[in-house]
Design a protein around this motif. Structure first.
Motif, PDB file in Angstrom:
ATOM      1  N   ALA A   1      14.319 -48.507  10.445  1.00  0.00           N
ATOM      2  CA  ALA A   1      14.111 -48.220  11.867  1.00  0.00           C
ATOM      3  C   ALA A   1      13.185 -47.031  12.063  1.00  0.00           C
ATOM      4  CB  ALA A   1      15.456 -47.962  12.544  1.00  0.00           C
ATOM      5  N   GLY A   2      13.229 -46.053  11.143  1.00  0.00           N
ATOM      6  CA  GLY A   2      12.390 -44.866  11.272  1.00  0.00           C
ATOM      7  C   GLY A   2      11.001 -45.027  10.690  1.00  0.00           C
ATOM      8  N   TRP A   3      10.756 -46.126  10.003  1.00  0.00           N
ATOM      9  CA  TRP A   3       9.452 -46.364   9.367  1.00  0.00           C
ATOM     10  C   TRP A   3       8.385 -46.557  10.420  1.00  0.00           C
ATOM     11  CZ3 TRP A   3       5.894 -50.222   9.713  1.00  0.00           C
ATOM     12  CH2 TRP A   3       4.920 -50.287   8.722  1.00  0.00           C
ATOM     13  N   PRO A   4       7.168 -45.970  10.257  1.00  0.00           N
ATOM     14  CA  PRO A   4       6.736 -45.124   9.146  1.00  0.00           C
ATOM     15  C   PRO A   4       6.895 -43.642   9.494  1.00  0.00           C
ATOM     16  CG  PRO A   4       4.830 -45.796  10.422  1.00  0.00           C
ATOM     17  CD  PRO A   4       6.023 -46.407  11.099  1.00  0.00           C
ATOM     18  N   GLU A   5       7.172 -42.873   8.485  1.00  0.00           N
ATOM     19  CA  GLU A   5       7.336 -41.430   8.663  1.00  0.00           C
ATOM     20  C   GLU A   5       6.286 -40.635   7.900  1.00  0.00           C
ATOM     21  OE1 GLU A   5      12.131 -41.085   9.344  1.00  0.00           O
ATOM     22  OE2 GLU A   5      11.421 -41.298   7.267  1.00  0.00           O
TER      23      GLU A   5
ATOM     24  N   GLN B   1      -7.640 -48.767  13.091  1.00  0.00           N
ATOM     25  CA  GLN B   1      -6.882 -49.142  14.280  1.00  0.00           C
ATOM     26  C   GLN B   1      -5.388 -49.243  13.974  1.00  0.00           C
ATOM     27  OE1 GLN B   1      -7.986 -49.333  17.346  1.00  0.00           O
ATOM     28  NE2 GLN B   1      -5.983 -49.903  18.179  1.00  0.00           N
ATOM     29  N   LEU B   2      -5.056 -49.698  12.771  1.00  0.00           N
ATOM     30  CA  LEU B   2      -3.643 -49.808  12.380  1.00  0.00           C
ATOM     31  C   LEU B   2      -2.981 -48.435  12.402  1.00  0.00           C
ATOM     32  CD1 LEU B   2      -1.277 -51.530  11.342  1.00  0.00           C
ATOM     33  CD2 LEU B   2      -2.184 -51.210   9.011  1.00  0.00           C
ATOM     34  N   GLY B   3      -3.706 -47.415  11.961  1.00  0.00           N
ATOM     35  CA  GLY B   3      -3.174 -46.052  11.998  1.00  0.00           C
ATOM     36  C   GLY B   3      -2.816 -45.630  13.413  1.00  0.00           C
ATOM     37  N   LYS B   4      -3.639 -46.068  14.376  1.00  0.00           N
ATOM     38  CA  LYS B   4      -3.349 -45.751  15.778  1.00  0.00           C
ATOM     39  C   LYS B   4      -2.127 -46.521  16.266  1.00  0.00           C
ATOM     40  CE  LYS B   4      -8.242 -44.917  16.775  1.00  0.00           C
ATOM     41  NZ  LYS B   4      -9.453 -45.426  17.477  1.00  0.00           N
ATOM     42  N   GLU B   5      -2.007 -47.771  15.837  1.00  0.00           N
ATOM     43  CA  GLU B   5      -0.867 -48.598  16.257  1.00  0.00           C
ATOM     44  C   GLU B   5       0.453 -48.029  15.737  1.00  0.00           C
ATOM     45  OE1 GLU B   5      -0.992 -51.126  18.288  1.00  0.00           O
ATOM     46  OE2 GLU B   5      -3.181 -51.305  18.409  1.00  0.00           O
ATOM     47  N   LEU B   6       0.424 -47.483  14.508  1.00  0.00           N
ATOM     48  CA  LEU B   6       1.653 -46.997  13.870  1.00  0.00           C
ATOM     49  C   LEU B   6       1.812 -45.481  13.990  1.00  0.00           C
ATOM     50  CD1 LEU B   6       1.619 -49.204  10.649  1.00  0.00           C
ATOM     51  CD2 LEU B   6       3.148 -49.439  12.603  1.00  0.00           C
ATOM     52  N   ASN B   7       0.787 -44.835  14.549  1.00  0.00           N
ATOM     53  CA  ASN B   7       0.825 -43.384  14.724  1.00  0.00           C
ATOM     54  C   ASN B   7       0.996 -42.646  13.396  1.00  0.00           C
ATOM     55  OD1 ASN B   7       0.624 -41.105  16.374  1.00  0.00           O
ATOM     56  ND2 ASN B   7       2.843 -40.892  16.530  1.00  0.00           N
ATOM     57  N   THR B   8       0.316 -43.166  12.382  1.00  0.00           N
ATOM     58  CA  THR B   8       0.315 -42.507  11.064  1.00  0.00           C
ATOM     59  C   THR B   8      -0.956 -42.909  10.334  1.00  0.00           C
ATOM     60  OG1 THR B   8       1.710 -42.006   9.132  1.00  0.00           O
ATOM     61  CG2 THR B   8       1.470 -44.314   9.692  1.00  0.00           C
ATOM     62  N   PRO B   9      -1.526 -42.050   9.480  1.00  0.00           N
ATOM     63  CA  PRO B   9      -2.761 -42.420   8.781  1.00  0.00           C
ATOM     64  C   PRO B   9      -2.557 -43.616   7.853  1.00  0.00           C
ATOM     65  CG  PRO B   9      -2.369 -40.056   8.644  1.00  0.00           C
ATOM     66  CD  PRO B   9      -1.111 -40.663   9.196  1.00  0.00           C
ATOM     67  N   VAL B  10      -3.582 -44.469   7.783  1.00  0.00           N
ATOM     68  CA  VAL B  10      -3.614 -45.554   6.801  1.00  0.00           C
ATOM     69  C   VAL B  10      -4.720 -45.206   5.813  1.00  0.00           C
ATOM     70  CG1 VAL B  10      -4.056 -48.005   6.406  1.00  0.00           C
ATOM     71  CG2 VAL B  10      -2.717 -47.276   8.409  1.00  0.00           C
ATOM     72  N   VAL B  11      -4.327 -44.972   4.579  1.00  0.00           N
ATOM     73  CA  VAL B  11      -5.263 -44.485   3.556  1.00  0.00           C
ATOM     74  C   VAL B  11      -5.746 -45.667   2.717  1.00  0.00           C
ATOM     75  CG1 VAL B  11      -5.561 -42.927   1.596  1.00  0.00           C
ATOM     76  CG2 VAL B  11      -4.008 -42.300   3.479  1.00  0.00           C
ATOM     77  N   ILE B  12      -7.057 -45.888   2.713  1.00  0.00           N
ATOM     78  CA  ILE B  12      -7.632 -46.977   1.908  1.00  0.00           C
ATOM     79  C   ILE B  12      -7.769 -46.508   0.468  1.00  0.00           C
ATOM     80  CG2 ILE B  12      -9.550 -48.585   1.630  1.00  0.00           C
ATOM     81  CD1 ILE B  12      -8.087 -48.867   4.306  1.00  0.00           C
ATOM     82  N   GLN B  13      -7.192 -47.266  -0.457  1.00  0.00           N
ATOM     83  CA  GLN B  13      -7.319 -46.964  -1.886  1.00  0.00           C
ATOM     84  C   GLN B  13      -8.052 -48.119  -2.562  1.00  0.00           C
ATOM     85  OE1 GLN B  13      -3.434 -46.242  -3.582  1.00  0.00           O
ATOM     86  NE2 GLN B  13      -3.260 -44.233  -2.618  1.00  0.00           N
TER      87      GLN B  13
END
Length: 324
Positions: A27-31, A56-68
């Motif tokens: 429920a708390g994901w993502p933190e 855009q996904l980072g904005k949707e989830l309110n957390t950075p999405v890091v491309i590796q």
């Protein structure tokens, strides 16, 4: 401690051991930041699409999405890295037909069983291939091409980035739809293929967006695109279907999590990716590249992989696609 409390505690410990998450954690994901593994080098199609979607996904989830970028072994290295990460929703990966369909069928060393080990999330975009021909040939339309090939059965050479690649399968399917016979010449990359179509060593090829500069500069002639509708990047090039040929290539960019990732997290991640690819600014940027946004369900994604696997397996069994 009561039996019920003991059972609940053991279940929670089992989840942790498996890299899962308790309902409260889900429920708390993502933190914290989420890692998106792209199993190919920076700068290519899959990397560019993922950076657009990831932003855009980072904005949707309110957390950075890091491309590796974890390239190597045709995508195997990056996907193994995802499988080795904790199954907590903080690592997911990009997949394409090669890693989900062709490699499991054609490469015994691949060892990954996608629909058993992955949780399909969604297909972000459908991609397309463009039929290009040597501009010195008197071929200006798909009809000309088909007639020329039938007048010269088995004498035309086409190139792909390798035997058993999705390019190879799609070329065979196109030839069957057109009723033509041609010789396959495997290469190690699309640029070499395009150079040899330009130089006349090959008569034609189905190419991805790598062919854009060659087409725009007039080095090769584009006859048709395998998309469902005309693409923004080549507005004057008709689709196969417009020209009466029922052919569209199997090409897409999708995302998966590792099997065992808690379903509530899988659902939240899948829904967030769909929202990201559907955002107007993302849809516009992807359309400019010539790609059509999909954003389908996990069940639909799974069905596409299963159908393609069955179709490709049949081509291998029939001998229409030869790996040597």
């Amino acid at each position: 401690m009561t039996n019920r409390r003991l059972t609940m505690k053991l279940a929670a410990l089992a989840l942790v051991a498996l890299g899962g998450a308790s309902p409260a954690e889900a429920a708390g994901w993502p933190e914290r930041p989420i890692n998106l593994i792209v199993p190919y080098p920076p700068g290519g199609l899959t990397d560019i699409v993922s950076r657009i979607v990831g932003e855009q996904l980072g904005k949707e989830l309110n957390t950075p999405v890091v491309i590796q970028n974890r390239s190597g072994a045709g995508g195997k290295i990056g996907l193994q890295a995802m499988l080795q990460a904790p199954r907590d929703g903080y690592t997911f990966a990009l997949v394409v037909p090669a890693t989900m369909v062709t490699l499991p069928l054609t490469n015994e060393a691949y060892k990954i069983k996608p629909l058993e080990q992955f949780e399909p999330l969604t297909i972000a975009v459908d991609t397309f291939l463009t039929l290009v021909v040597d501009r010195r040939l008197d071929i200006k339309t798909l009809k000309d091409f088909s007639a020329y090939a039938k007048q010269n059965p088995g004498k035309l050479n086409y190139g792909t980035p390798g035997a058993g690649t999705s390019f190879h399968f799609n070329n065979v399917m196109m030839a069957q739809k057109l009723g033509i016979v041609a010789q396959h010449v495997p290469y190690t990359g699309e640029v070499q293929v395009l150079n040899d179509v330009t130089g006349g060593q090959l008569q034609y090829a189905l190419v991805s967006n790598a062919g854009k500069t060659f087409i725009e500069s007039g080095q090769v002639r584009a006859l048709a695109v395998s998309a469902q509708q005309r693409v923004q990047s080549f507005p004057n090039v008709p689709t196969f279907k417009e020209l009466g040929v029922d052919f569209s290539s199997d090409g897409w960019v999708g995302y998966v999590a590792a099997k065992g990732t808690p379903k509530p997290i899988v659902d939240k991640l899948q829904q967030a990716i769909v929202r990201a690819v559907s955002a107007p600014q993302v849809r516009t940027r992807l359309a400019e590249m010539g790609y059509q946004v999909v954003g389908n369900t996990p069940a639909e994604f799974r069905q596409i992989v299963q159908s393609s696997t069955e179709r490709y397996a049949a081509l291998l069994r029939s001998g229409a696609v030869k790996l040597d």
